[in-house]
Design a protein around this motif. Structure first.
Motif, PDB file in Angstrom:
ATOM      1  N   ARG A 118       4.982  -9.784   5.440  1.00 21.00           N
ATOM      2  CA  ARG A 118       4.158 -10.824   6.035  1.00 21.00           C
ATOM      3  C   ARG A 118       2.919 -10.121   6.548  1.00 21.00           C
ATOM      4  O   ARG A 118       2.941  -9.443   7.556  1.00 21.00           O
ATOM      5  N   LEU A 119       1.845 -10.263   5.791  1.00 23.86           N
ATOM      6  CA  LEU A 119       0.667  -9.451   6.057  1.00 23.86           C
ATOM      7  C   LEU A 119      -0.358 -10.208   6.879  1.00 23.86           C
ATOM      8  O   LEU A 119      -0.561 -11.401   6.685  1.00 23.86           O
ATOM      9  N   THR A 120      -1.017  -9.494   7.777  1.00 23.42           N
ATOM     10  CA  THR A 120      -2.187 -10.079   8.417  1.00 23.42           C
ATOM     11  C   THR A 120      -3.347  -9.952   7.429  1.00 23.42           C
ATOM     12  O   THR A 120      -3.306  -9.129   6.516  1.00 23.42           O
ATOM     13  N   LEU A 121      -4.344 -10.795   7.658  1.00 23.67           N
ATOM     14  CA  LEU A 121      -5.492 -10.796   6.750  1.00 23.67           C
ATOM     15  C   LEU A 121      -6.153  -9.423   6.716  1.00 23.67           C
ATOM     16  O   LEU A 121      -6.480  -8.889   5.662  1.00 23.67           O
ATOM     17  N   ARG A 122      -6.292  -8.850   7.913  1.00 24.93           N
ATOM     18  CA  ARG A 122      -6.979  -7.563   7.998  1.00 24.93           C
ATOM     19  C   ARG A 122      -6.201  -6.477   7.248  1.00 24.93           C
ATOM     20  O   ARG A 122      -6.751  -5.661   6.539  1.00 24.93           O
ATOM     21  N   GLU A 123      -4.869  -6.536   7.400  1.00 26.96           N
ATOM     22  CA  GLU A 123      -4.024  -5.547   6.768  1.00 26.96           C
ATOM     23  C   GLU A 123      -4.109  -5.673   5.233  1.00 26.96           C
ATOM     24  O   GLU A 123      -4.196  -4.671   4.515  1.00 26.96           O
ATOM     25  N   ALA A 124      -4.071  -6.919   4.744  1.00 30.02           N
ATOM     26  CA  ALA A 124      -4.151  -7.130   3.294  1.00 30.02           C
ATOM     27  C   ALA A 124      -5.496  -6.651   2.760  1.00 30.02           C
ATOM     28  O   ALA A 124      -5.562  -5.973   1.736  1.00 30.02           O
ATOM     29  N   ALA A 125      -6.563  -6.993   3.486  1.00 26.32           N
ATOM     30  CA  ALA A 125      -7.903  -6.598   3.031  1.00 26.32           C
ATOM     31  C   ALA A 125      -8.030  -5.079   3.009  1.00 26.32           C
ATOM     32  O   ALA A 125      -8.513  -4.485   2.041  1.00 26.32           O
ATOM     33  N   PHE A 126      -7.548  -4.437   4.081  1.00 26.65           N
ATOM     34  CA  PHE A 126      -7.625  -2.983   4.124  1.00 26.65           C
ATOM     35  C   PHE A 126      -6.785  -2.363   3.014  1.00 26.65           C
ATOM     36  O   PHE A 126      -7.198  -1.421   2.348  1.00 26.65           O
ATOM     37  N   GLY A 127      -5.596  -2.937   2.816  1.00 25.70           N
ATOM     38  CA  GLY A 127      -4.695  -2.409   1.790  1.00 25.70           C
ATOM     39  C   GLY A 127      -5.325  -2.478   0.410  1.00 25.70           C
ATOM     40  O   GLY A 127      -5.266  -1.520  -0.365  1.00 25.70           O
ATOM     41  N   ILE A 128      -5.928  -3.621   0.106  1.00 26.47           N
ATOM     42  CA  ILE A 128      -6.542  -3.790  -1.219  1.00 26.47           C
ATOM     43  C   ILE A 128      -7.710  -2.830  -1.389  1.00 26.47           C
ATOM     44  O   ILE A 128      -7.842  -2.153  -2.422  1.00 26.47           O
TER      45      ILE A 128
END
Lengths: 258, 221
Positions: A118-128
């Motif tokens: 369950r990802l936060t938006l910031r985490e997903a953006a950083f991950g990508i």
């Protein structure tokens, strides 16, 4: 903090993470880093523990320690040139021990084995963004990486800054582990980097095939494993690694023609 | 030069004219490889190394231990060097021709090549960097006699056609006599330097290797 659709965000991130793992893993396997890769992911655990104590998102704690670990391995390898395995093994075993003391209960299981995301938006953006950086690094520097792995001396006379290339390689390696922790956990992320590349190596007779096969296997294992884990409502890491391990044993059946 | 707390090489001095061939000889452990690695800047050293302006080094290392199943073929390897040097695919073909390798080695994994083939591929690899000085560390080690002869021809062909300066470590004194303009011996007690015929006296060889060598120079002139 807002939560994006878990399925979409985590699928995109997991696929890109697997592509990065397949690419960086190819060079790790060719550089005989197989045994170093696994313990390296363990250093993330104390980072997760410290972040939880401080009330910070554990991802950042893990990432900080992984990058620190990358610099450490780089420095040790530069100084000693040989016998780095013992240093790496001991350092990261201690990290795992310390981490498991300061992390507790359910969080420990999640950290070790990966959580259904369950990802936060910031985490997903950083991950990508992170995955794209790793992918770009490997594709851009593949020539220097090839020459470096055949011989550091000829790399030097080919105008390759070996020390800097090694540092970037270890940092990219650590970043890839960081990206995959969410899906595979501290104990198993190293194997997503190694197993697909080890399978690809059994079949490939050239660099292009090696990279493509490794990426394809990494993505297939991640998607299949995550899907099965979500059906079972269990941590995803063990399922991903079971798929990868299964493919590896199947690949052993085929004898490589030389 | 020191490795750890051991002086490996001390007090070596020589200079070499452009386009000549220097053979470095000496017993195992005398520091021949160390000297070459210092010359390419891979090892720290005290003292001074001065290359002529415009010198581009090409380095062919001692027998590399390549795993048989390494998924890199000749093309991957040469293409990597060509990309780093910004050289064209025509240059790759020419480099292969200069070392007498067939195009088929491009699709052969480098771990599957014979010792002689891989050594010549390493020379082709070095040529892609357009060097004018070539340093070779025991290029013929572990290679059968016809392979060695071929390799020697390739190296000296390059010296002639491309006016290349060649520094090579060799254990084969007959090669040294035949091809080298100068010889540098690293030995137990200091170093000697000069043209082979004057530098390699029986006494000098005794000094270098610590025992008499049964080697005869057949003077055909």
């Amino acid at each position: 903090m807002s939560t994006i659709t878990p399925e979409l965000g985590s699928l995109a991130l997991s696929v890109l993470m697997a592509v990065a793992a397949g690419l960086i893993g190819s060079f790790a396997v060719m550089r005989r880093m197989v045994l170093a890769a696994d313990p390296m992911s363990h250093i993330a655990l104390p980072g997760i523990g410290i972040a939880l104590i401080l009330g910070v998102n554990p991802f950042w704690g893990a990432l900080a320690l992984l990058l620190l670990g990358a610099v450490l391995i780089w420095a040790v390898e530069r100084r000693m040139r040989i016998a780095t395995e013992a240093v790496i093994g001991v350092t990261f075993a201690v990290a795992l021990a310390v981490g498991s003391i300061i992390t507790s209960g359910e969080e420990l299981i999640d950290a070790l084995l990966g959580t259904p995301a369950r990802l936060t938006l910031r985490e997903a953006a950083f991950g990508i963004a992170g995955a794209l950086i790793v992918i770009a690094f490997v594709l851009r520097e593949r020539n220097a990486l090839v020459v470096r792995l055949v011989s550091p001396e000829i790399a030097l006379t080919s105008a390759v800054d070996v020390a800097r290339l090694d540092l970037y390689f270890f940092l990219a390696f650590a970043l890839t582990i960081g990206l995959g922790l969410r899906f595979l956990g501290v104990l198993l992320m190293g194997s997503l980097i190694i197993i697909p590349a080890a399978i690809a190596r059994r079949f490939a007779r050239g660099l292009g095939t090696m990279l493509m096969l490794s990426v394809a296997v990494a993505v297939a294992c991640t998607v299949a494993g995550t899907y099965v884990a979500s059906l079972a409502g269990r941590p995803s890491g063990p399922f991903i690694v079971m798929v990868a391990g299964g493919l590896f044993f199947i690949s052993l059946v085929r004898r490589r023609e030389t | 030069m020191r490795l750890g707390s051991t002086d490996v090489i001390r007090g070596v001095g020589f200079s070499l004219p452009r386009g000549s061939c220097l053979a470095v000889i000496g017993p195992n452990g005398a520091g021949k490889t160390v000297l070459l690695r210092a010359l390419i800047g891979a090892l720290p050293h005290t003292g001074k190394i001065t290359w002529a302006a415009g010198t581009v080094l090409g380095y062919v290392p001692q027998k590399l231990d390549i795993e048989r199943d390494l998924p890199l073929n000749g093309r991957d390897f040469l293409r990597a060097r060509a990309a780093l040097a910004g050289s064209s695919s025509a240059m790759q073909a020419e480099a292969l021709r200069s070392v007498g390798l067939p195009e088929a080695v491009l699709s052969t994994p480098i771990g599957n090549m014979s010792g002689g083939q891989f050594q010549r591929l390493l020379i082709a690899f070095a040529l892609l960097g357009r060097p004018n000085v070539l340093l070779l560390d025991e290029p013929a080690a572990g290679i059968d006699a016809p392979g060695q002869a071929q390799l020697n021809e390739v190296i000296h062909g390059l010296q002639d056609t491309r006016a290349m300066t060649v520094l090579l470590v060799s254990h084969d004194l007959s090669v040294v006599y035949r091809y080298a303009d100068y010889v540098l011996c690293l030995g137990r007690s200091g170093a000697c330097f000069g043209p082979p015929r004057s530098a390699l006296t029986a006494e000098a060889l005794y000094e270098v290797y610590g025992q008499p060598l049964g080697f005869h120079v057949h003077d055909h002139s």
